[in-house]
Design a protein around this motif. Sequence first.
Motif, PDB file in Angstrom:
ATOM      1  N   UNK A 110      -2.360  36.879   1.755  1.00 16.02           N
ATOM      2  CA  UNK A 110      -1.400  36.237   0.749  1.00 16.02           C
ATOM      3  C   UNK A 110      -0.672  37.076   1.941  1.00 16.02           C
ATOM      4  N   UNK A 111       0.250  36.099   1.941  1.00 19.21           N
ATOM      5  CA  UNK A 111       1.922  36.979   2.208  1.00 19.21           C
ATOM      6  C   UNK A 111       1.926  37.961   2.450  1.00 19.21           C
ATOM      7  N   UNK A 112       1.953  38.415   3.469  1.00 19.21           N
ATOM      8  CA  UNK A 112       2.283  39.814   4.138  1.00 19.21           C
ATOM      9  C   UNK A 112       1.970  41.287   4.064  1.00 19.21           C
ATOM     10  N   UNK A 113       0.397  40.114   4.870  1.00 19.79           N
ATOM     11  CA  UNK A 113      -0.536  41.375   5.288  1.00 19.79           C
ATOM     12  C   UNK A 113      -0.844  40.790   6.463  1.00 19.79           C
ATOM     13  N   UNK A 114      -0.296  42.234   7.163  1.00 18.99           N
ATOM     14  CA  UNK A 114      -0.330  41.886   8.877  1.00 18.99           C
ATOM     15  C   UNK A 114      -0.951  43.218   9.163  1.00 18.99           C
ATOM     16  N   UNK A 115      -1.548  42.970  10.377  1.00 16.03           N
ATOM     17  CA  UNK A 115      -2.059  43.846  11.140  1.00 16.03           C
ATOM     18  C   UNK A 115      -1.338  43.967  12.362  1.00 16.03           C
ATOM     19  N   UNK A 116      -1.374  45.319  12.904  1.00 18.16           N
ATOM     20  CA  UNK A 116      -0.600  45.974  14.336  1.00 18.16           C
ATOM     21  C   UNK A 116      -1.302  46.673  14.981  1.00 18.16           C
ATOM     22  N   UNK A 117      -1.820  46.704  16.449  1.00 15.14           N
ATOM     23  CA  UNK A 117      -2.669  47.266  17.142  1.00 15.14           C
ATOM     24  C   UNK A 117      -2.072  47.660  18.015  1.00 15.14           C
ATOM     25  N   UNK A 118      -2.663  48.643  18.579  1.00 13.30           N
ATOM     26  CA  UNK A 118      -2.350  48.774  20.012  1.00 13.30           C
ATOM     27  C   UNK A 118      -3.868  49.964  20.739  1.00 13.30           C
TER      28      UNK A 118
ATOM     29  N   UNK B  95       5.879  31.193   4.430  1.00 15.50           N
ATOM     30  CA  UNK B  95       6.082  30.965   2.734  1.00 15.50           C
ATOM     31  C   UNK B  95       4.849  30.775   2.045  1.00 15.50           C
ATOM     32  N   UNK B  96       3.931  30.919   2.814  1.00 12.13           N
ATOM     33  CA  UNK B  96       2.321  30.369   2.189  1.00 12.13           C
ATOM     34  C   UNK B  96       1.048  31.444   3.000  1.00 12.13           C
ATOM     35  N   UNK B  97       0.862  31.601   2.071  1.00  9.96           N
ATOM     36  CA  UNK B  97      -0.866  31.946   2.468  1.00  9.96           C
ATOM     37  C   UNK B  97      -1.786  31.386   3.576  1.00  9.96           C
ATOM     38  N   UNK B  98      -2.322  32.202   4.286  1.00 13.10           N
ATOM     39  CA  UNK B  98      -3.082  32.101   5.616  1.00 13.10           C
ATOM     40  C   UNK B  98      -4.055  32.676   5.821  1.00 13.10           C
ATOM     41  N   UNK B  99      -5.526  32.208   6.391  1.00 12.50           N
ATOM     42  CA  UNK B  99      -6.942  31.747   6.277  1.00 12.50           C
ATOM     43  C   UNK B  99      -7.246  33.066   4.855  1.00 12.50           C
ATOM     44  N   UNK B 100      -6.334  32.612   3.572  1.00 13.34           N
ATOM     45  CA  UNK B 100      -7.273  33.344   2.992  1.00 13.34           C
ATOM     46  C   UNK B 100      -6.219  34.897   2.488  1.00 13.34           C
TER      47      UNK B 100
ATOM     48  N   UNK C 119     -13.445  32.120  13.708  1.00 15.93           N
ATOM     49  CA  UNK C 119     -14.182  31.997  12.452  1.00 15.93           C
ATOM     50  C   UNK C 119     -14.415  31.866  11.619  1.00 15.93           C
ATOM     51  N   UNK C 120     -14.647  33.250  11.644  1.00 14.74           N
ATOM     52  CA  UNK C 120     -15.709  34.110  10.484  1.00 14.74           C
ATOM     53  C   UNK C 120     -14.735  34.481   9.607  1.00 14.74           C
ATOM     54  N   UNK C 121     -13.660  34.731  10.247  1.00 17.01           N
ATOM     55  CA  UNK C 121     -12.331  35.457   9.681  1.00 17.01           C
ATOM     56  C   UNK C 121     -11.133  35.104   9.677  1.00 17.01           C
ATOM     57  N   UNK C 122     -10.622  34.633  10.666  1.00 16.58           N
ATOM     58  CA  UNK C 122      -9.486  34.169  10.554  1.00 16.58           C
ATOM     59  C   UNK C 122      -8.507  34.734  11.236  1.00 16.58           C
ATOM     60  N   UNK C 123      -7.278  34.475  11.275  1.00 19.39           N
ATOM     61  CA  UNK C 123      -6.917  35.334  12.897  1.00 19.39           C
ATOM     62  C   UNK C 123      -5.784  36.187  12.324  1.00 19.39           C
ATOM     63  N   UNK C 124      -5.835  36.606  11.001  1.00 16.57           N
ATOM     64  CA  UNK C 124      -4.828  37.373  10.194  1.00 16.57           C
ATOM     65  C   UNK C 124      -6.244  38.437   9.979  1.00 16.57           C
TER      66      UNK C 124
END
Length: 171
Positions: free
Chosen positions: A107-115, A100-105, A65-70
């Motif tokens: 921009x397109x191309x913002x990605x997080x990968x984790x292990x 094609x649209x921004x999400x959760x504030x 809720x605070x930060x969104x999924x991204x």
Amino acid sequence: MAARVLRLLAECDQSLAVAESLTGGLVAAELTSVPGASRVFRGSVTAYATPLKRDLLGVDGELLERRGAVDAEVALQMARGVRDRLGASWGAATTGVAGPEPQDGQPVGTVYVAVCGPPGGPCAEGEVAALRLNGDRAEIRKESVRSVLELLAGELPDNARAKDTEQNGGN
């Protein structure tokens, strides 16, 4: 890269589970395209919708809720959640905006990968990489797959025997 990850996991007698959002199953497809993947690959959860990240993977609802999924912490919690829920040694996760649209504030191309590695091990709390990718939707998704596999390969212990063989002329 998928073949290398699977080989390293097999050499350590460890397993892998994957949680995917923006990649929509592409990481699992890349892994399962390698013959013998079933030896170490437990399975995957494609949690594309934000509530599924909470309900299936155990991501903190208040964080979503605070930060969104991204978000970096969301990616880490996804990796831990899939590791634990699917009974794997390692968990890997992808979340981000392919467009094609921004999400959760974001921009397109913002990605997080984790292990996240085995509990009690050196990577138990996890590692996350923040990416700012260029290109169209397909390129962003493809690069996200490559990036999460690369991050995982970098955290897995190399086989000491293979290193010794290389140092001694390949014998």
